[in-house]
Design a protein around this motif. Sequence first.
Motif, PDB file in Angstrom:
ATOM      1  N   UNK A 121       0.840  -1.201   0.000  1.00 51.67           N
ATOM      2  CA  UNK A 121       0.000   0.000   0.000  1.00 51.67           C
ATOM      3  C   UNK A 121       0.873   1.249   0.000  1.00 51.67           C
ATOM      4  N   UNK A 122       0.396   2.329  -0.642  1.00 51.68           N
ATOM      5  CA  UNK A 122       1.177   3.577  -0.622  1.00 51.68           C
ATOM      6  C   UNK A 122       1.254   4.134   0.793  1.00 51.68           C
ATOM      7  N   UNK A 123       2.382   4.790   1.081  1.00 48.54           N
ATOM      8  CA  UNK A 123       2.532   5.418   2.401  1.00 48.54           C
ATOM      9  C   UNK A 123       2.244   6.916   2.285  1.00 48.54           C
ATOM     10  N   UNK A 124       1.649   7.468   3.356  1.00 50.13           N
ATOM     11  CA  UNK A 124       1.212   8.862   3.301  1.00 50.13           C
ATOM     12  C   UNK A 124       2.290   9.850   3.755  1.00 50.13           C
ATOM     13  N   UNK A 173      13.044 -13.579  -0.565  1.00 46.69           N
ATOM     14  CA  UNK A 173      12.932 -12.128  -0.430  1.00 46.69           C
ATOM     15  C   UNK A 173      11.469 -11.738  -0.363  1.00 46.69           C
ATOM     16  N   UNK A 174      11.126 -10.819   0.537  1.00 37.68           N
ATOM     17  CA  UNK A 174       9.756 -10.315   0.560  1.00 37.68           C
ATOM     18  C   UNK A 174       9.727  -8.863   1.026  1.00 37.68           C
ATOM     19  N   UNK A 175       8.704  -8.175   0.567  1.00 38.63           N
ATOM     20  CA  UNK A 175       8.459  -6.791   0.952  1.00 38.63           C
ATOM     21  C   UNK A 175       7.053  -6.707   1.505  1.00 38.63           C
ATOM     22  N   UNK A 176       6.847  -5.843   2.509  1.00 35.25           N
ATOM     23  CA  UNK A 176       5.477  -5.655   2.987  1.00 35.25           C
ATOM     24  C   UNK A 176       5.297  -4.251   3.553  1.00 35.25           C
ATOM     25  N   UNK A 177       4.066  -3.785   3.476  1.00 39.20           N
ATOM     26  CA  UNK A 177       3.717  -2.530   4.138  1.00 39.20           C
ATOM     27  C   UNK A 177       2.780  -2.854   5.285  1.00 39.20           C
ATOM     28  N   UNK A 178       2.795  -1.997   6.305  1.00 35.68           N
ATOM     29  CA  UNK A 178       1.966  -2.234   7.477  1.00 35.68           C
ATOM     30  C   UNK A 178       1.692  -0.899   8.155  1.00 35.68           C
TER      31      UNK A 178
END
Length: 456
Positions: A121-124, A173-178
Motif C-alpha cells: 500500500x502507498x505510504x502517506x 525475499x519479501x516486501x510488505x507494508x503495514x
Amino acid sequence: MMSSNNSLNAADLRDRLQTLASREGIRRWDLGAACSDDCSVQVDRGEAKQLKASQRSSITVRVWNSDGLVGITSTTDLSDSGLEQALVGAHTASRFGNPEDIPEFSPLATAPLPELDRPLQPRQGILPLLDTLRDAEADLLGRHPAIQTVPYNGLAESLSQSLYLNSEGALRQMERTQASLYLYARAEETGRKPRSGGAVRLGLGSSELDVQGCISEAVDRTVSHLDYRPIETGSYRVCFTPEAFLSLLGAFSSMFNARSVLDGVSLSQRDSIGSDVAVPFFNLHDDGLHPGHISAAAFDGEGTPTRRLSLIEGGTLRNFLHSEATARAFGVQPTGHAGLGAKVSVGPDWFVVGSNPQVSSGNSLNHRTESGPFVLIEDLSALHAGVKATQGSFSLPFDGWLVNNGERVSVEAATVAGDIRSVLNGIAHLEADSKITHRGVSPHVWVDGLSITGEA
C-alpha cells in the motif's frame, strides 16, 4: 520501492557474497537481513508530541569453518567492505563455535513458498498521519464529558523488506507494508478513580485503517468502566474476551516451543506429544498465513516456508514449533517458526483458537445473553511479572465486569489467578463466533472455577 540506500536486492547481494566468500576461502555461509522504513506520530491535546522517521537495517551473517563450527556476526553495512568485514568476522568467530550446538541449513530453505496476498500500500508520510491522529484525538475527547485525555496514542506506517540467502542456493525475499493505530483514553469523574480503555487497529496501509471504529471502541471501553464497584474475593465462572484469552495463551507459548522444551524451561517434555492438555472440544493452530494476519511472512529467519500447524487437536498436543536445530533433535521437519541468531530462537506466529467440530462442550453459554453471575475479563495486565511460564501459574490484574442478573458492572480492581493447565482443562465452552484481533483469532472462552481476588 524503498529509497536506494535502504533497499535490498537479493540476487545482487548473493552474487557479491559468493565472490567475497570465495576470496576468503569460505565455502559455507548464510545471511538473514531485514530493512525497514518507518514513520510514526504521537499527539497530546492537539499538539505533536513525537514525530519519528527512521530507516533501519540489520544483517546477520553465519559462517561454517572447515571443522564445521559456526561463527556469527551482525552488521548494518551493506557495502562490499562491510560485507567482507562481516564474513571475516564470522569466520574468525567460528574458531570459538560451540561444538555441542551446531546449526545447519534448513532442509526446506529452497522448498516452494506459499502464495501470500498482501498487496503493498502507498505510504502517506508524517504530516498526513499527524493530521489524522489529531482529528482522531479531538473526536475521541468530544465523545464523552468524562474523557479528559488520550495519554497513549500512536499512528505508524512502515515498509519493510526481509531476505534469507545461503551458499546452497536459497534465495528468499519479501516486501510488505503495514500500519497501526492505537488510542488509549482516560476518563475522570469527581470523587472517583480515573478509568481507562483503549483500542488498536492494524492495516496493510495507513489509508485503510478503521479510524472511526478504533475511536468508538476506545470510547465504549472507557465509558463502560466509569460505574465501578469492588468485587468480593472468591471462585467465579469467567468468560475471557478473544484478546484476553489470546494474551494468556501467548504468555504460556513456551508449552509449544521446542527450543524451550530442549532447554528445560517449558511445561512440556520431549514425550508430551500425544498427551491430553485441554478439553476434547478445544483446537489450537498456529497459522502465520491466516488472511487476518497483517504481518504475515512467507518464510522464517532460516528460509523455511510458513504454514498452518496444528498444536492442539481435540485437546491433544499434536506438534511443537520448530527451528532447523530443534526439528533435527526431534527427528521432524522445521515448521517455519525460527529467528536467525547465534542460538536460533523459536516463536509463534498467529494463534487461531477454535472448536473441535466432532465434540460438543454440552453448554450454550453466550456473554451477551447470559444472566450470570460471571466475570467477563476484557484485558489482562502485567503479563511479564504475573506469569510463571515454567510452572504454569499466573496472577494477573484485569479489566472487566461482573455480570449478575443481566446487569454488567465494572470491577474496580482485582486479580485473576490460576494455572494454565487447569484453565485448558476447565474450559466450559467456546462461543460460536470467532473474532480476528491484533493478537490472533479466538471466540469468547468460558472457564469455570477461577480464583478472583478483589482489592480490600
